[in-house]
Design a protein around this motif. Sequence first.
Motif, PDB file in Angstrom:
ATOM      1  N   LEU A   1      41.412  44.404  43.150  1.00  0.00           N
ATOM      2  CA  LEU A   1      41.624  42.593  44.338  1.00  0.00           C
ATOM      3  C   LEU A   1      42.861  42.209  44.753  1.00  0.00           C
ATOM      4  O   LEU A   1      43.723  42.017  43.770  1.00  0.00           O
ATOM      5  CB  LEU A   1      40.657  41.824  43.737  1.00  0.00           C
ATOM      6  N   ARG A   2      42.921  41.863  46.091  1.00  0.00           N
ATOM      7  CA  ARG A   2      44.562  41.981  46.166  1.00  0.00           C
ATOM      8  C   ARG A   2      44.688  40.548  46.277  1.00  0.00           C
ATOM      9  O   ARG A   2      44.090  40.040  47.514  1.00  0.00           O
ATOM     10  CB  ARG A   2      45.192  42.687  47.059  1.00  0.00           C
ATOM     11  N   LEU A   3      45.005  39.748  45.446  1.00  0.00           N
ATOM     12  CA  LEU A   3      45.257  38.482  45.520  1.00  0.00           C
ATOM     13  C   LEU A   3      46.816  37.481  45.736  1.00  0.00           C
ATOM     14  O   LEU A   3      47.624  37.705  45.304  1.00  0.00           O
ATOM     15  CB  LEU A   3      44.652  37.079  44.939  1.00  0.00           C
TER      16      LEU A   3
ATOM     17  N   ASP B   1      43.695  40.879  50.506  1.00  0.00           N
ATOM     18  CA  ASP B   1      41.691  40.435  49.864  1.00  0.00           C
ATOM     19  C   ASP B   1      41.581  39.126  50.632  1.00  0.00           C
ATOM     20  O   ASP B   1      40.723  38.881  51.072  1.00  0.00           O
ATOM     21  CB  ASP B   1      41.204  41.231  49.214  1.00  0.00           C
ATOM     22  N   LEU B   2      42.710  38.070  49.565  1.00  0.00           N
ATOM     23  CA  LEU B   2      42.172  36.844  49.303  1.00  0.00           C
ATOM     24  C   LEU B   2      43.118  36.332  49.314  1.00  0.00           C
ATOM     25  O   LEU B   2      44.257  36.131  48.834  1.00  0.00           O
ATOM     26  CB  LEU B   2      41.385  36.553  48.462  1.00  0.00           C
TER      27      LEU B   2
ATOM     28  N   SER C   1      35.584  40.059  46.185  1.00  0.00           N
ATOM     29  CA  SER C   1      36.591  39.058  46.143  1.00  0.00           C
ATOM     30  C   SER C   1      34.958  38.414  46.198  1.00  0.00           C
ATOM     31  O   SER C   1      35.395  36.853  46.034  1.00  0.00           O
ATOM     32  CB  SER C   1      36.718  39.531  47.988  1.00  0.00           C
ATOM     33  N   ARG C   2      33.710  38.785  46.409  1.00  0.00           N
ATOM     34  CA  ARG C   2      32.828  37.193  46.231  1.00  0.00           C
ATOM     35  C   ARG C   2      32.725  37.331  45.298  1.00  0.00           C
ATOM     36  O   ARG C   2      32.039  35.543  44.850  1.00  0.00           O
ATOM     37  CB  ARG C   2      32.245  38.677  46.772  1.00  0.00           C
TER      38      ARG C   2
ATOM     39  N   ILE D   1      35.837  35.055  44.302  1.00  0.00           N
ATOM     40  CA  ILE D   1      35.398  33.338  45.404  1.00  0.00           C
ATOM     41  C   ILE D   1      34.351  32.393  44.267  1.00  0.00           C
ATOM     42  O   ILE D   1      34.216  30.992  44.576  1.00  0.00           O
ATOM     43  CB  ILE D   1      34.779  33.809  46.701  1.00  0.00           C
TER      44      ILE D   1
ATOM     45  N   ARG E   1      33.893  42.363  52.749  1.00  0.00           N
ATOM     46  CA  ARG E   1      34.524  41.672  51.903  1.00  0.00           C
ATOM     47  C   ARG E   1      33.792  42.097  50.436  1.00  0.00           C
ATOM     48  O   ARG E   1      32.962  42.958  50.354  1.00  0.00           O
ATOM     49  CB  ARG E   1      33.051  39.840  51.675  1.00  0.00           C
ATOM     50  N   SER E   2      34.850  42.713  49.686  1.00  0.00           N
ATOM     51  CA  SER E   2      34.350  43.856  48.544  1.00  0.00           C
ATOM     52  C   SER E   2      33.436  42.725  47.753  1.00  0.00           C
ATOM     53  O   SER E   2      33.832  41.281  47.610  1.00  0.00           O
ATOM     54  CB  SER E   2      35.665  43.779  47.934  1.00  0.00           C
TER      55      SER E   2
ATOM     56  N   ASP F   1      34.110  50.953  45.763  1.00  0.00           N
ATOM     57  CA  ASP F   1      33.453  49.679  45.616  1.00  0.00           C
ATOM     58  C   ASP F   1      31.768  49.233  44.791  1.00  0.00           C
ATOM     59  O   ASP F   1      31.141  50.379  45.308  1.00  0.00           O
ATOM     60  CB  ASP F   1      32.985  48.657  46.837  1.00  0.00           C
TER      61      ASP F   1
ATOM     62  N   GLN G   1      40.621  34.159  54.135  1.00  0.00           N
ATOM     63  CA  GLN G   1      40.166  35.743  54.146  1.00  0.00           C
ATOM     64  C   GLN G   1      40.867  35.845  55.853  1.00  0.00           C
ATOM     65  O   GLN G   1      40.791  35.897  56.409  1.00  0.00           O
ATOM     66  CB  GLN G   1      38.891  35.377  54.026  1.00  0.00           C
TER      67      GLN G   1
END
Length: 296
Positions: A93-95, A142-143, A280-281, A284, A276-277, A84, A270
Amino acid sequence: MLLRHIRYFLAVAEQGNFTRAAEVLHVSQPTLSQQIKQLEETLQVELFDRSGRRVQLTDAGQAWMRYARLALQDLDAGKRAIQDVATLERGNLRLAMTPTFTSYLIGPLVDGFFRRYPGITLNIREMTQDKMEALLCDDQLDLGIAFEPVHSADIAATRLFTERLQLMVGRKHQLAKRRAALSVAEVQQVPLVLLNGDFATRHYVDQYCQQHAIYPQVAMEANAISAIVEIVRHGQLATILPQAIARDNPLLLPIQLSVPMPERHAVVLQRKEGYRSAASRALIEMLQEQALNFKA
């Protein structure tokens, strides 16, 4: 004890067979057996019962497997943390999101995120909320974007916006020019095409009907929102979908109800205490910015 010992142990536990586990790991069976034996000698306990046709975990093996999985999760999270970068010039990022959101949220979200962070690779999956929560707990996502309530105690939810379902029709529908709100009694006279029972949206619709003691005319069911939109646009069936879908599609007309459909709250999910990468932040933050466009 080495990292490969943990991976080899979990492969045998999952496959229940040394030969199949060796194939999955791309190693020879003697090598795999030797590594498992080394692990058992290190732990000073037998992890597998090899007496039957299928390899079974011993009580000690069953107890150790939970910690082996947690250790592997933490190691994988640590690897992602090293990769990261604060500048968000690269990353993954895995969503996941429930199917309803793919019809109106995914487009502007992905476009805005790519414009801002072109080096971040998004892996997007559509799935039910139960599966999403399970994969988040297992650190395979991740999210997630779904609805309250959250079912797992290991998942943290941040509210994004409030959404309301809406009765809507096509421009050729007999209700297209209706200005007065439909009463509850009138709603059950309208032939509908609805999402099937696999969707959370359908459960909200059914709950609304049960609360008001009405029996809707469900003429057709479908498992894709895009199919329902096309059916409604070109025919005489109405549907009940999120308000945002009608706002984004000028060929769909919202019909007011005297007793509005219930609201529901969209949330980003989450894993509690999970890593929290930066990506990810950032996502969001963008979701919270765009949430203003989807409020009921």
